[in-house]
Write a protein that holds these residues in place. Sequence first.
Motif, PDB file in Angstrom:
ATOM      1  N   ASP A  84      37.479  12.353  34.695  1.00 24.51           N
ATOM      2  CA  ASP A  84      37.412  13.753  35.134  1.00 24.51           C
ATOM      3  C   ASP A  84      38.192  14.014  36.437  1.00 24.51           C
ATOM      4  N   VAL A  85      38.847  12.997  36.965  1.00 27.26           N
ATOM      5  CA  VAL A  85      39.495  13.156  38.269  1.00 27.26           C
ATOM      6  C   VAL A  85      40.517  14.283  38.257  1.00 27.26           C
ATOM      7  N   GLU A  86      41.440  14.267  37.295  1.00 24.88           N
ATOM      8  CA  GLU A  86      42.487  15.292  37.273  1.00 24.88           C
ATOM      9  C   GLU A  86      41.934  16.676  36.976  1.00 24.88           C
ATOM     10  N   GLU A 110      42.081   6.510  53.318  1.00 26.92           N
ATOM     11  CA  GLU A 110      40.796   6.625  52.627  1.00 26.92           C
ATOM     12  C   GLU A 110      40.705   7.941  51.858  1.00 26.92           C
ATOM     13  N   LEU A 111      41.146   9.036  52.484  1.00 31.63           N
ATOM     14  CA  LEU A 111      41.123  10.335  51.808  1.00 31.63           C
ATOM     15  C   LEU A 111      42.036  10.334  50.590  1.00 31.63           C
ATOM     16  N   TYR A 112      43.163   9.643  50.686  1.00 29.14           N
ATOM     17  CA  TYR A 112      44.088   9.545  49.550  1.00 29.14           C
ATOM     18  C   TYR A 112      43.389   8.904  48.351  1.00 29.14           C
ATOM     19  N   PHE A 113      42.718   7.786  48.588  1.00 28.19           N
ATOM     20  CA  PHE A 113      42.022   7.112  47.482  1.00 28.19           C
ATOM     21  C   PHE A 113      40.856   7.961  46.967  1.00 28.19           C
ATOM     22  N   HIS A 114      40.124   8.580  47.871  1.00 26.71           N
ATOM     23  CA  HIS A 114      39.015   9.435  47.445  1.00 26.71           C
ATOM     24  C   HIS A 114      39.504  10.594  46.586  1.00 26.71           C
ATOM     25  N   ALA A 115      40.628  11.187  46.949  1.00 25.31           N
ATOM     26  CA  ALA A 115      41.177  12.302  46.168  1.00 25.31           C
ATOM     27  C   ALA A 115      41.565  11.852  44.771  1.00 25.31           C
ATOM     28  N   ASN A 116      41.797  10.550  44.612  1.00 24.99           N
ATOM     29  CA  ASN A 116      42.088   9.999  43.294  1.00 24.99           C
ATOM     30  C   ASN A 116      40.844   9.403  42.636  1.00 24.99           C
ATOM     31  N   GLY A 117      39.672   9.710  43.209  1.00 32.58           N
ATOM     32  CA  GLY A 117      38.413   9.295  42.603  1.00 32.58           C
ATOM     33  C   GLY A 117      38.037   7.855  42.827  1.00 32.58           C
ATOM     34  N   LEU A 163      30.922   8.120  45.082  1.00 31.16           N
ATOM     35  CA  LEU A 163      31.694   9.275  45.539  1.00 31.16           C
ATOM     36  C   LEU A 163      31.742  10.363  44.476  1.00 31.16           C
ATOM     37  N   LEU A 164      32.058   9.982  43.238  1.00 33.82           N
ATOM     38  CA  LEU A 164      32.178  10.969  42.171  1.00 33.82           C
ATOM     39  C   LEU A 164      30.824  11.608  41.852  1.00 33.82           C
ATOM     40  N   ALA A 165      29.733  10.856  42.012  1.00 34.25           N
ATOM     41  CA  ALA A 165      28.399  11.435  41.818  1.00 34.25           C
ATOM     42  C   ALA A 165      28.124  12.497  42.876  1.00 34.25           C
ATOM     43  N   LYS A 166      28.505  12.206  44.121  1.00 35.74           N
ATOM     44  CA  LYS A 166      28.312  13.171  45.211  1.00 35.74           C
ATOM     45  C   LYS A 166      29.169  14.409  45.001  1.00 35.74           C
ATOM     46  N   LEU A 167      30.405  14.240  44.592  1.00 34.57           N
ATOM     47  CA  LEU A 167      31.282  15.388  44.332  1.00 34.57           C
ATOM     48  C   LEU A 167      30.759  16.222  43.163  1.00 34.57           C
ATOM     49  N   ALA A 168      30.210  15.553  42.153  1.00 27.99           N
ATOM     50  CA  ALA A 168      29.630  16.269  41.009  1.00 27.99           C
ATOM     51  C   ALA A 168      28.470  17.132  41.453  1.00 27.99           C
ATOM     52  N   LEU A 169      27.646  16.586  42.358  1.00 29.63           N
ATOM     53  CA  LEU A 169      26.497  17.346  42.868  1.00 29.63           C
ATOM     54  C   LEU A 169      26.959  18.580  43.632  1.00 29.63           C
ATOM     55  N   ASP A 170      27.846  18.382  44.595  1.00 28.16           N
ATOM     56  CA  ASP A 170      28.244  19.459  45.498  1.00 28.16           C
ATOM     57  C   ASP A 170      29.048  20.553  44.818  1.00 28.16           C
ATOM     58  N   ASN A 171      29.839  20.187  43.808  1.00 26.58           N
ATOM     59  CA  ASN A 171      30.798  21.138  43.264  1.00 26.58           C
ATOM     60  C   ASN A 171      30.487  21.670  41.871  1.00 26.58           C
ATOM     61  N   GLU A 172      29.517  21.070  41.186  1.00 26.93           N
ATOM     62  CA  GLU A 172      29.214  21.575  39.841  1.00 26.93           C
ATOM     63  C   GLU A 172      27.722  21.615  39.539  1.00 26.93           C
ATOM     64  N   ALA A 173      27.007  20.510  39.790  1.00 24.31           N
ATOM     65  CA  ALA A 173      25.605  20.424  39.383  1.00 24.31           C
ATOM     66  C   ALA A 173      24.762  21.563  39.950  1.00 24.31           C
ATOM     67  N   LYS A 174      25.026  21.935  41.199  1.00 21.68           N
ATOM     68  CA  LYS A 174      24.236  22.987  41.840  1.00 21.68           C
ATOM     69  C   LYS A 174      24.422  24.353  41.189  1.00 21.68           C
ATOM     70  N   SER A 188      27.518   9.934  37.845  1.00 18.88           N
ATOM     71  CA  SER A 188      28.820   9.330  37.587  1.00 18.88           C
ATOM     72  C   SER A 188      28.628   7.975  36.942  1.00 18.88           C
ATOM     73  N   ASN A 189      29.440   7.690  35.938  1.00 19.15           N
ATOM     74  CA  ASN A 189      29.458   6.358  35.342  1.00 19.15           C
ATOM     75  C   ASN A 189      30.561   5.523  35.975  1.00 19.15           C
ATOM     76  N   SER A 190      30.959   5.965  37.198  1.00 23.30           N
ATOM     77  CA  SER A 190      32.047   5.275  37.892  1.00 23.30           C
ATOM     78  C   SER A 190      31.648   4.795  39.283  1.00 23.30           C
ATOM     79  N   ASN A 191      31.349   5.745  40.199  1.00 23.42           N
ATOM     80  CA  ASN A 191      31.051   5.330  41.571  1.00 23.42           C
ATOM     81  C   ASN A 191      30.255   6.405  42.321  1.00 23.42           C
TER      82      ASN A 191
END
Length: 471
Positions: free
Chosen positions: A225-227, A279-286, A201-212, A196-199
């Motif tokens: 890529d949030v939306e 916290e979940l609200y903000f995370h869901a918005n990346g 959290l987004l790097a972890k989500l990228a790993l779990d949901n796409e990179a693998k 992630s070039n952002s934070n």
Amino acid sequence: MGIFDYSREPQADIAFVDMKSFYASVECVERGLHPLKTSLCVMSRADNANGLILASSPMFKKVFGKSNVGRSYDLPFDIHTRKFSYYNAKRQGLSISPEYVSFIEQWAQATLVVPPRMDLYIQKNIAIQNILKNYASVDDILPYSIDEGFIDLTSSLNYFIPDKTLTRKEKLDLISAQIQRHIWQETGIYSTIGMSNSNPLLAKLALDNEAKHTEKMRSNWSYEDVESKVWAIPKLTDFWGIGSRMAKRLEGLGIYSIKELANSNPDFLKKELGVVGLELYFHANGIDESNVHKTYRPKSHGLGNSQVLPRDYTNQSDIEIVLGEMAEQVSVRLRRAHKKACQVSIMVGYSKIENKRPIQAQMTIEPTNNTNILTGYVLDLFRKKYSSGAVRNIAVSYSRFVEDSFSLISLFDDPEKIEKEERLQSAIDTIRDEFGFTSVLKANALLEASRSIERSKLIGGHSAGGLDGLK
């Protein structure tokens, strides 16, 4: 995009590096086998019908449809004979056909079931950490577990890839690919990287949901890529920080997707779920303002130990021997931390044949780190709750700490006796620090029910190491 101005949010170039099936891959490489093409599982106590599957190779998962954690009785074959187990298959509702039986038995014969070697995995982890240090400073690396961790490459991108025609996203992908190659060349282990070039959290989500699931085993999710990606995560439980219980609570509020969570009223979420909801609200918005350079330190501390017994313990005195040993082990850790506990807790889990709810009990006590006193409290809790039944797992923990200089002495206490016990305790601790925990043991350590000597050979509860937290 949405109601957030992402240009105001923190931005960093983060790689989240995950070793693919780490334990199983290490075992494959040590045997000269391909970690992605070999069917292998790491099983603790494989000689036991209740053996625990700690890790498995990608091929093992593909063939037998099993995740890392499971039991030997969950497999469709007997691990000793390698024959198809109709009983296990029936328990899992598998369709049984001659073709399926033949397929399973062929792969069962080719499958390696190996014991864990925690000391070896720690050595490999250290080697991988040393590789990461070639790409960032120690302060830019945050281990997340033994097989994964964050690395902040913000300061490294232009140094390693000075080409000004490339974007930071392209540079992050190139250096991540270089890290993957370096790890594979040095250790033979394949790695997956969420970027992630952002934070973080987004790097972890990228790993779990796409990179693998990609061929190059890399993927980048950033604010843009949030939306399209974060909101498209199919299940609530696929999102970081949402387990099955939280998913049920969200569904009870009429929230069934990450997109719905991201577009919910944050005030409503805070009212219903507290700070976690916000916290979940903000995370869901990346949005994630955590910093790789600042290690999380929990506000509340506790010390504990747990273990799965090698067999069903049906004799109360045998169970008490193990509880006493665990109470002593945690007491040693408590004194090493220079703390005294004000609360004692136990958990006693029954064997699956009992079909009973586990015993959970706790009590508030006067501050102490005395082994004999704490052991007495642990056994009192157990005796008040236990009547009968086969026990398979137990846990002991102490919490609500004060400094060890804090003391309460009543008129009924004998100061000389207390001082004598403390000197004896201190002497025993000193000997154990120098020569190991098993250098001083109680006589009941020689009994069959005792686990002290056996556990002295473990790391993290598994073979090749030492008592959890103890030398």
